[in-house]
Write a protein that holds these residues in place. Sequence first.
Motif, mmCIF file in Angstrom:
data_model
loop_
_atom_site.group_PDB
_atom_site.id
_atom_site.type_symbol
_atom_site.label_atom_id
_atom_site.label_comp_id
_atom_site.label_asym_id
_atom_site.label_seq_id
_atom_site.Cartn_x
_atom_site.Cartn_y
_atom_site.Cartn_z
ATOM 1 N N ASP A 16 65.718 19.218 53.605
ATOM 2 C CA ASP A 16 66.009 19.452 55.021
ATOM 3 C C ASP A 16 64.829 20.098 55.751
ATOM 4 O OD1 ASP A 16 66.283 21.954 53.883
ATOM 5 O OD2 ASP A 16 68.288 22.328 54.655
ATOM 6 N N LEU A 17 63.784 20.449 55.005
ATOM 7 C CA LEU A 17 62.542 20.982 55.578
ATOM 8 C C LEU A 17 61.343 20.133 55.144
ATOM 9 C CD1 LEU A 17 63.183 24.791 54.908
ATOM 10 C CD2 LEU A 17 63.247 23.639 57.129
ATOM 11 N N ARG A 18 61.567 18.841 55.014
ATOM 12 C CA ARG A 18 60.534 17.950 54.474
ATOM 13 C C ARG A 18 59.237 17.969 55.293
ATOM 14 N NH1 ARG A 18 60.781 14.135 50.557
ATOM 15 N NH2 ARG A 18 59.242 12.486 50.644
ATOM 16 N N GLY A 19 59.347 17.988 56.609
ATOM 17 C CA GLY A 19 58.144 18.039 57.444
ATOM 18 C C GLY A 19 57.354 19.311 57.201
ATOM 19 N N LEU A 20 58.050 20.427 57.118
ATOM 20 C CA LEU A 20 57.409 21.704 56.808
ATOM 21 C C LEU A 20 56.784 21.652 55.422
ATOM 22 C CD1 LEU A 20 56.905 24.751 57.465
ATOM 23 C CD2 LEU A 20 59.107 25.191 56.341
ATOM 24 N N ALA A 21 57.504 21.081 54.460
ATOM 25 C CA ALA A 21 56.998 20.994 53.085
ATOM 26 C C ALA A 21 55.682 20.227 53.029
ATOM 27 C CB ALA A 21 58.035 20.328 52.188
ATOM 28 N N ARG A 22 55.633 19.105 53.680
ATOM 29 C CA ARG A 22 54.398 18.302 53.679
ATOM 30 C C ARG A 22 53.240 19.061 54.297
ATOM 31 N NH1 ARG A 22 56.807 12.363 55.157
ATOM 32 N NH2 ARG A 22 57.441 11.853 53.035
ATOM 33 N N LEU A 23 53.540 19.842 55.310
ATOM 34 C CA LEU A 23 52.498 20.619 55.980
ATOM 35 C C LEU A 23 51.965 21.730 55.072
ATOM 36 C CD1 LEU A 23 51.019 21.062 58.701
ATOM 37 C CD2 LEU A 23 52.880 22.603 59.316
ATOM 38 N N VAL A 24 52.840 22.567 54.539
ATOM 39 C CA VAL A 24 52.371 23.711 53.751
ATOM 40 C C VAL A 24 51.850 23.301 52.383
ATOM 41 C CG1 VAL A 24 53.809 25.385 54.979
ATOM 42 C CG2 VAL A 24 54.673 24.354 52.893
ATOM 43 N N CYS A 25 52.335 22.188 51.862
ATOM 44 C CA CYS A 25 51.850 21.738 50.546
ATOM 45 C C CYS A 25 50.423 21.205 50.601
ATOM 46 C CB CYS A 25 52.799 20.702 49.958
ATOM 47 S SG CYS A 25 54.295 21.456 49.277
ATOM 48 N N GLN A 26 49.894 21.009 51.790
ATOM 49 C CA GLN A 26 48.486 20.645 51.918
ATOM 50 C C GLN A 26 47.582 21.839 51.602
ATOM 51 O OE1 GLN A 26 47.464 18.653 55.629
ATOM 52 N NE2 GLN A 26 49.569 17.944 55.782
ATOM 53 N N GLU A 27 48.121 23.048 51.713
ATOM 54 C CA GLU A 27 47.349 24.263 51.516
ATOM 55 C C GLU A 27 47.765 25.085 50.312
ATOM 56 O OE1 GLU A 27 44.643 25.460 53.179
ATOM 57 O OE2 GLU A 27 44.613 23.499 54.145
ATOM 58 N N ARG A 28 48.961 24.875 49.818
ATOM 59 C CA ARG A 28 49.491 25.719 48.749
ATOM 60 C C ARG A 28 49.768 24.903 47.491
ATOM 61 N NH1 ARG A 28 50.381 31.371 49.884
ATOM 62 N NH2 ARG A 28 51.260 31.160 47.807
ATOM 63 N N GLY A 35 60.311 14.613 45.824
ATOM 64 C CA GLY A 35 59.455 13.460 46.022
ATOM 65 C C GLY A 35 57.969 13.761 46.120
ATOM 66 N N ASP A 36 57.575 15.025 45.981
ATOM 67 C CA ASP A 36 56.157 15.400 46.026
ATOM 68 C C ASP A 36 55.412 14.642 44.932
ATOM 69 O OD1 ASP A 36 53.685 16.687 46.243
ATOM 70 O OD2 ASP A 36 54.417 18.599 45.480
ATOM 71 N N GLU A 37 54.343 13.958 45.318
ATOM 72 C CA GLU A 37 53.546 13.182 44.364
ATOM 73 C C GLU A 37 52.485 14.014 43.667
ATOM 74 O OE1 GLU A 37 52.103 9.814 46.530
ATOM 75 O OE2 GLU A 37 54.124 9.013 46.804
ATOM 76 N N GLY A 38 52.397 15.300 44.011
ATOM 77 C CA GLY A 38 51.379 16.159 43.435
ATOM 78 C C GLY A 38 50.110 16.104 44.277
ATOM 79 N N ALA A 39 49.219 17.065 44.020
ATOM 80 C CA ALA A 39 47.981 17.118 44.802
ATOM 81 C C ALA A 39 46.968 18.031 44.119
ATOM 82 C CB ALA A 39 48.268 17.641 46.208
ATOM 83 N N LEU A 40 45.725 17.830 44.466
ATOM 84 C CA LEU A 40 44.641 18.704 44.032
ATOM 85 C C LEU A 40 44.260 19.562 45.234
ATOM 86 C CD1 LEU A 40 42.623 19.523 41.828
ATOM 87 C CD2 LEU A 40 41.092 17.753 42.732
ATOM 88 N N ILE A 41 44.458 20.865 45.104
ATOM 89 C CA ILE A 41 44.196 21.804 46.194
ATOM 90 C C ILE A 41 43.329 22.929 45.655
ATOM 91 C CG2 ILE A 41 45.234 23.384 47.870
ATOM 92 C CD1 ILE A 41 47.778 21.588 47.568
ATOM 93 N N ARG A 42 42.138 23.046 46.202
ATOM 94 C CA ARG A 42 41.194 24.086 45.796
ATOM 95 C C ARG A 42 41.110 24.201 44.266
ATOM 96 N NH1 ARG A 42 43.886 25.871 49.873
ATOM 97 N NH2 ARG A 42 45.134 27.408 48.790
ATOM 98 N N ARG A 43 40.824 23.074 43.641
ATOM 99 C CA ARG A 43 40.608 22.983 42.196
ATOM 100 C C ARG A 43 41.828 23.364 41.366
ATOM 101 N NH1 ARG A 43 35.721 25.984 40.608
ATOM 102 N NH2 ARG A 43 35.951 24.757 38.720
ATOM 103 N N ARG A 44 42.997 23.281 41.977
ATOM 104 C CA ARG A 44 44.262 23.481 41.273
ATOM 105 C C ARG A 44 45.078 22.199 41.450
ATOM 106 N NH1 ARG A 44 42.635 27.703 39.231
ATOM 107 N NH2 ARG A 44 43.235 29.807 39.752
ATOM 108 N N PHE A 45 45.562 21.663 40.330
ATOM 109 C CA PHE A 45 46.352 20.441 40.388
ATOM 110 C C PHE A 45 47.831 20.789 40.333
ATOM 111 C CE2 PHE A 45 48.662 16.995 38.266
ATOM 112 C CZ PHE A 45 48.515 16.029 39.251
ATOM 113 N N ARG A 46 48.558 20.419 41.398
ATOM 114 C CA ARG A 46 50.009 20.563 41.413
ATOM 115 C C ARG A 46 50.579 19.236 40.938
ATOM 116 N NH1 ARG A 46 50.942 21.319 46.599
ATOM 117 N NH2 ARG A 46 51.337 19.136 47.001
#
Length: 147
Positions: A16-28, A35-46
């Motif tokens: 219910d906060l998917r838009g917020l999630a996509r925004l903050v997950c770019q930095e955290r 449904g998060d596909e994972g990401a590499l953020i500042r040399r940390r892989f989620r």
Amino acid sequence: MSRPQLATVRFFIDADLRGLARLVCQERPDITYLGDEGALIRRRFRPPCPIPATAIKDVEWIPEVAARGWLIITRDRKIQQHTRERHAVRDHRAKMVNLFSDDAATIWTQLEVLLTRWREIEQMHAEPGPFIYSLSRTGQRRRISLD
């Protein structure tokens, strides 16, 4: 160049906060969502979220999120009326923060509540569950009954 380290996920944002999630997950790297596909953020892989479906019911994903020790961030206007969800939080010793819906109507206002209360939310992660707290932008913190 060194290899990225695996991030430790600590927070889970509900659909219910998917838009917020996509925004903050770019930095955290320590936050995930359905449904998060994972990401590499500042040399940390989620890694990808282990709960891939976005149409899954709360009572189905709450046990898995709770078992991982993640704090849930949601915005459920009727949390007090959703007995099954509150009981899932109680029975699985989950930790949940509910953004007060009047203060979190848009992605912008959701972000405002989240950032205003972030240090407190981080401290809540260390608290033992089960609990649900409703948080407002202005500092109101109310514990929701789990019964």
